[in-house]
Design a protein around this motif. Sequence first.
Motif, PDB file in Angstrom:
ATOM      1  N   ASP A  48      33.651   5.333  50.641  1.00  0.00           N
ATOM      2  CA  ASP A  48      33.703   4.923  52.052  1.00  0.00           C
ATOM      3  C   ASP A  48      34.417   3.581  52.216  1.00  0.00           C
ATOM      4  N   GLY A  49      35.475   3.390  51.438  1.00  0.00           N
ATOM      5  CA  GLY A  49      36.300   2.194  51.547  1.00  0.00           C
ATOM      6  C   GLY A  49      35.809   1.000  50.752  1.00  0.00           C
ATOM      7  N   ALA A  50      34.600   1.072  50.200  1.00  0.00           N
ATOM      8  CA  ALA A  50      34.038  -0.054  49.436  1.00  0.00           C
ATOM      9  C   ALA A  50      34.151   0.220  47.944  1.00  0.00           C
ATOM     10  N   VAL A  51      34.506  -0.815  47.184  1.00  0.00           N
ATOM     11  CA  VAL A  51      34.601  -0.673  45.735  1.00  0.00           C
ATOM     12  C   VAL A  51      33.200  -0.544  45.140  1.00  0.00           C
ATOM     13  N   VAL A  52      33.010   0.465  44.275  1.00  0.00           N
ATOM     14  CA  VAL A  52      31.707   0.680  43.657  1.00  0.00           C
ATOM     15  C   VAL A  52      31.800   0.703  42.122  1.00  0.00           C
ATOM     16  N   ALA A  53      33.006   0.631  41.594  1.00  0.00           N
ATOM     17  CA  ALA A  53      33.214   0.584  40.148  1.00  0.00           C
ATOM     18  C   ALA A  53      34.570  -0.050  39.887  1.00  0.00           C
ATOM     19  N   ALA A  54      34.668  -0.803  38.791  1.00  0.00           N
ATOM     20  CA  ALA A  54      35.939  -1.482  38.499  1.00  0.00           C
ATOM     21  C   ALA A  54      36.079  -1.722  37.003  1.00  0.00           C
ATOM     22  N   ALA A  55      37.337  -1.749  36.554  1.00  0.00           N
ATOM     23  CA  ALA A  55      37.608  -1.999  35.132  1.00  0.00           C
ATOM     24  C   ALA A  55      38.939  -2.711  34.981  1.00  0.00           C
ATOM     25  N   LEU A  56      38.930  -3.793  34.208  1.00  0.00           N
ATOM     26  CA  LEU A  56      40.159  -4.488  33.829  1.00  0.00           C
ATOM     27  C   LEU A  56      40.581  -3.902  32.487  1.00  0.00           C
ATOM     28  N   LEU A  57      41.722  -3.221  32.472  1.00  0.00           N
ATOM     29  CA  LEU A  57      42.199  -2.538  31.282  1.00  0.00           C
ATOM     30  C   LEU A  57      43.304  -3.355  30.626  1.00  0.00           C
ATOM     31  N   SER A  58      43.104  -3.709  29.367  1.00  0.00           N
ATOM     32  CA  SER A  58      44.094  -4.469  28.610  1.00  0.00           C
ATOM     33  C   SER A  58      44.805  -3.505  27.665  1.00  0.00           C
ATOM     34  N   SER A  59      46.105  -3.374  27.849  1.00  0.00           N
ATOM     35  CA  SER A  59      46.883  -2.392  27.101  1.00  0.00           C
ATOM     36  C   SER A  59      47.891  -3.069  26.181  1.00  0.00           C
ATOM     37  N   ARG A  60      48.007  -2.528  24.956  1.00  0.00           N
ATOM     38  CA  ARG A  60      48.960  -3.066  23.991  1.00  0.00           C
ATOM     39  C   ARG A  60      49.689  -1.913  23.305  1.00  0.00           C
ATOM     40  N   ASN A  61      51.023  -1.923  23.382  1.00  0.00           N
ATOM     41  CA  ASN A  61      51.828  -0.867  22.766  1.00  0.00           C
ATOM     42  C   ASN A  61      51.682  -0.913  21.250  1.00  0.00           C
ATOM     43  N   VAL A  62      51.513   0.276  20.653  1.00  0.00           N
ATOM     44  CA  VAL A  62      51.303   0.323  19.205  1.00  0.00           C
ATOM     45  C   VAL A  62      52.226   1.306  18.473  1.00  0.00           C
ATOM     46  N   LEU A  63      52.624   2.414  19.147  1.00  0.00           N
ATOM     47  CA  LEU A  63      53.406   3.427  18.433  1.00  0.00           C
ATOM     48  C   LEU A  63      54.146   4.337  19.408  1.00  0.00           C
ATOM     49  N   GLY A  64      55.470   4.303  19.341  1.00  0.00           N
ATOM     50  CA  GLY A  64      56.288   5.257  20.092  1.00  0.00           C
ATOM     51  C   GLY A  64      55.945   5.424  21.556  1.00  0.00           C
ATOM     52  N   GLY A  65      55.707   4.314  22.248  1.00  0.00           N
ATOM     53  CA  GLY A  65      55.394   4.409  23.674  1.00  0.00           C
ATOM     54  C   GLY A  65      53.923   4.605  23.960  1.00  0.00           C
ATOM     55  N   PHE A  66      53.121   4.802  22.921  1.00  0.00           N
ATOM     56  CA  PHE A  66      51.679   4.935  23.097  1.00  0.00           C
ATOM     57  C   PHE A  66      51.016   3.559  22.985  1.00  0.00           C
ATOM     58  N   ALA A  67      49.793   3.468  23.499  1.00  0.00           N
ATOM     59  CA  ALA A  67      49.119   2.167  23.545  1.00  0.00           C
ATOM     60  C   ALA A  67      47.642   2.293  23.216  1.00  0.00           C
ATOM     61  N   ASP A  68      47.069   1.181  22.783  1.00  0.00           N
ATOM     62  CA  ASP A  68      45.618   1.045  22.652  1.00  0.00           C
ATOM     63  C   ASP A  68      45.136   0.233  23.851  1.00  0.00           C
ATOM     64  N   HIS A  99      48.615   7.756  30.847  1.00  0.00           N
ATOM     65  CA  HIS A  99      49.329   6.526  30.479  1.00  0.00           C
ATOM     66  C   HIS A  99      49.557   6.420  28.967  1.00  0.00           C
ATOM     67  N   LYS A 100      49.416   7.547  28.263  1.00  0.00           N
ATOM     68  CA  LYS A 100      49.731   7.636  26.833  1.00  0.00           C
ATOM     69  C   LYS A 100      48.914   6.632  26.001  1.00  0.00           C
ATOM     70  N   VAL A 101      47.601   6.660  26.241  1.00  0.00           N
ATOM     71  CA  VAL A 101      46.698   5.793  25.492  1.00  0.00           C
ATOM     72  C   VAL A 101      46.181   6.528  24.265  1.00  0.00           C
ATOM     73  N   LEU A 102      46.289   5.885  23.109  1.00  0.00           N
ATOM     74  CA  LEU A 102      45.794   6.482  21.871  1.00  0.00           C
ATOM     75  C   LEU A 102      44.294   6.276  21.723  1.00  0.00           C
ATOM     76  N   SER A 103      43.854   5.031  21.831  1.00  0.00           N
ATOM     77  CA  SER A 103      42.428   4.735  21.690  1.00  0.00           C
ATOM     78  C   SER A 103      41.972   3.809  22.806  1.00  0.00           C
ATOM     79  N   PHE A 104      40.743   4.017  23.235  1.00  0.00           N
ATOM     80  CA  PHE A 104      40.153   3.201  24.300  1.00  0.00           C
ATOM     81  C   PHE A 104      38.821   2.669  23.800  1.00  0.00           C
ATOM     82  N   THR A 105      38.637   1.344  23.899  1.00  0.00           N
ATOM     83  CA  THR A 105      37.402   0.692  23.458  1.00  0.00           C
ATOM     84  C   THR A 105      36.825  -0.134  24.600  1.00  0.00           C
ATOM     85  N   PHE A 106      35.528  -0.026  24.816  1.00  0.00           N
ATOM     86  CA  PHE A 106      34.892  -0.854  25.846  1.00  0.00           C
ATOM     87  C   PHE A 106      33.478  -1.211  25.422  1.00  0.00           C
TER      88      PHE A 106
END
Length: 430
Positions: A48-68, A99-106
């Motif tokens: 309903d127009g209000a933010v209820v979840a958020a994430a700051l994603l830090s991406s780093r290229n590692v291999l052939g256009g893919f990222a962690d 977005h061609k992400v290989l691994s995601f850690t949180f």
Amino acid sequence: MEYSELTAGEFDTFVDSQATGSFMQSSMMGARRDGNGWTMRMVGVKHDGAVVAAALLSSRNVLGGFADVECLQGPVLDYRDAPLRTFFFTRLEEDLKAHKVLSFTFNPKLLANHRDQDANIIDDGYTDADVVQALAELGFEHQDNTEVDANPLYLRWYFAKDLTGIATPEQLLAGFDGQATRSVKKVLKSPIEVSALAEDELDQFFAVMRHTGERRGFDYRDEDYYRSLAHVFGPEHIEFLVARLDVERYEGELAAQVKTDSAALEKARAALEAAPDNAKNAKRLAAAEQTWGSSQAKLADLPKLREDGPHAVLTAAVFITFAGETVFLAGGSYDHYSHFHASYALHWHALQEAMARGIRRYNFYGTKGEFSNNPEQHGVYRFKRGFGGVVEEQTGYFTSTPNKAAEKARETVSVLRGAVGSLRSKLSGK
């Protein structure tokens, strides 16, 4: 509900209002990392127009256009809200795959349990097991906490003090243990002054951190790191504090103390000479000699103090305030001035500032002790414990592989590289 990218304003407004928010999940922290080998994105869910979840994603290229990708101290949402949790993480995983992400850690700011100040688990029915299980069902693997705790790069244990309901210095002091109470009262009467450093004075902070790092034998952040923090967070959110000794005032007080101690020593000697068999007089003389010896040692230290200027730096620290909490991010001190207990003055000052701003939580940040299998750091924990508060054990780290085929290829390449390296070593040794 709608999943989308968020503006910096939308992101910060939401995270700043959440009890599970963290400065690590802020556009400012994103700006600090952006361009330093990382690319930042802010995503979230609106209802309903209000933010209820958020994430700051830090991406780093590692291999052939893919990222962690990693999300430190996030994502930020109500993990007990099952529909929101499922919607957000399902859309997030789809986003990461696209977005061609290989691994995601949180590692969310979620407690594994409730503990007291001695790290004992409180039997109040709280558990994170349901959330861990729900995330596992969504494809996120929970990392082994024993292995995480053995990794110095990972942080899972904290010590924090709830400031809710504490309105006066007297109420604050009442929550300290005996050692901290005595030390705070002592420094408040001493010629120690605490003040904020301007940006052009940060060299004083860096010098303390270098000394501390070299003395304790650990790697410390360089000047560029702290200057970048100062730049992106600004005076509204970050403060570098230093505790200095007014040397002239200290000399005057010490001279008076030496005179008093000398008189007490002479009096104790005279009493024992008059009654040599009196055990109490012997004890009084021993105590007077110890006190006099202490004041003489302080006199011997005066030349060194004078070398450090009229206001000798004793200790320094950096604090970040965001999302309703003040975080003691890092600090250090000169070991030859440890007897001044200046760290108590520094934290007392920071706690007073937090209370004045209406901050509800004071986070002493990472802590480790015998409870986390790090007995060599138990002394740091005991210092923080003295201010009152609780040990916090966070749930830990989760991982996923949005692009499993590509991740498998990376593992294969890694194995092949290792085999080639081993073969080269054998050949070179012939």
